[in-house]
Design an enzyme around this catalytic site. Structure first.
Site, PDB file in Angstrom:
ATOM      1  CG  ASP A 140      -1.893  -1.152   1.236  1.00 55.71           C
ATOM      2  OD1 ASP A 140      -2.357  -1.525   0.140  1.00 55.71           O
ATOM      3  OD2 ASP A 140      -2.185  -1.682   2.318  1.00 55.71           O
ATOM      4  CE  LYS A 141      -0.473   8.539  -0.924  1.00 54.17           C
ATOM      5  NZ  LYS A 141      -0.742   8.863   0.503  1.00 54.17           N
TER       6      LYS A 141
END
Length: 303
Positions: A140-141
């Site tokens: 994830d970011k």
């Protein structure tokens, strides 16, 4: 123009699924990509469209239309990246928090893919298409840590197969709310889309099999530093499984408490260790990374 390939099924190939048969004939294409081509009705068996699960028979004539590669719309950008290891097959990146892995429509800049396109030029696998060249798996970011990049299709297929077999070592460290009582916990709960909120994942009966092994690193007042080893790799797996045992990740904007006393850019989650069989040497290699500054700052405050 699409490339048309024809194959005649031999006696010892009879009984294979159509997608399996074609992936064995087309060694530089992943099975998932071939399944997409079949779904797009670009494969015929004896002039008839069949599904991926069709079992081929001796003397079946299989014709596949391979789509012409699209022109890459993603621009290489000279963005600094932390390279942990690199050879002709793989690139190991230590991704910083707050960096998106691959572009999406409307957001084609400042992602990890833009950075590796600049660094690797044309030496990236093409299996995942124009938006995700070289990307075998993602984080994830707001998750920091180690990520594998495939520099050619053979390496991509090898790493993807190891992910599918759950043979890749993937260890994460995180900080969660609450004091975890047990030193070790294995969570085996299926994960799928949250039926009440499609932007979230959740533990659901008809979800995909998901197994996470948790271990306490250190307990603090109201918080616990944890280690997680992934057996499977579902979207938001650690975050959802931690929530399912009532210990959501600190700073998690989706699954955690809204009011926290720390200033964070997202969940306190770091992909610390990764290990796999090298696609060419066939030897096991493993990489470990230091906990990033934001993570260590939290620990020092908890102490």
């Amino acid at each position: 123009m699409e490339e048309v390939r024809e194959f005649l099924v031999l006696e010892d190939e009879e009984g294979d699924r159509l997608d399996v048969y074609l992936s064995s004939q087309l060694g530089d294409m992943s099975r998932s990509y071939i399944q997409r081509i079949i779904k797009d009705k670009k494969v015929k068996v004896n002039n008839k469209e069949e599904k991926a699960k069709y079992l081929v028979k001796e003397e079946d004539k299989v014709v596949i239309e391979i789509p012409k590669p699209k022109i890459l719309e993603v621009t290489p950008q000279d963005i600094p990246i932390d390279i942990v290891y690199e050879d002709n097959d793989v690139l190991i990146i230590n991704k910083q928090q707050d960096m998106v892995v691959h572009p999406a429509p409307g957001n084609y800049e400042n992602t990890l893919v833009n950075a590796i396109l600049y660094h690797c030029k044309d030496k990236l696998s093409s299996i995942n298409g124009i938006i995700r060249p070289g990307i075998v798996h993602r984080i994830d970011k707001d998750t920091s840590g180690l990520l594998m990049i495939a520099k050619n299709n053979n390496a991509h297929n090898s790493l993807a197969e190891q992910l599918k077999d759950h043979s890749i070592t993937r260890e994460y460290e995180f900080i969660c709310h609450g004091v975890v009582k047990d030193d070790k916990i294995t969570v085996n709960k299926p994960i799928g889309r949250n039926p009440k909120d499609r932007l979230k994942m959740a533990v659901v009966k008809d979800g995909k099999n998901a197994v996470t092994h948790f271990e306490v690193v250190r307990r603090y007042e109201n918080f616990t530093h944890m280690r997680a080893r992934l057996e499977t790799g579902r979207t938001h797996q650690i975050r959802v499984h931690a929530l399912s045992i009532n210990h959501p990740l600190l700073g998690d904007p989706i699954y955690g408490p809204k009011n926290i006393k720390f200033k964070l850019n997202g969940q306190t989650l770091h992909a610390k260790k990764i290990g796999f069989i090298h696609p060419t040497t066939k030897k096991y290699i493993e990489f470990d990374s230091e906990l990033p500054d934001y993570f260590q700052d939290i620990i020092s405050k908890l102490k």
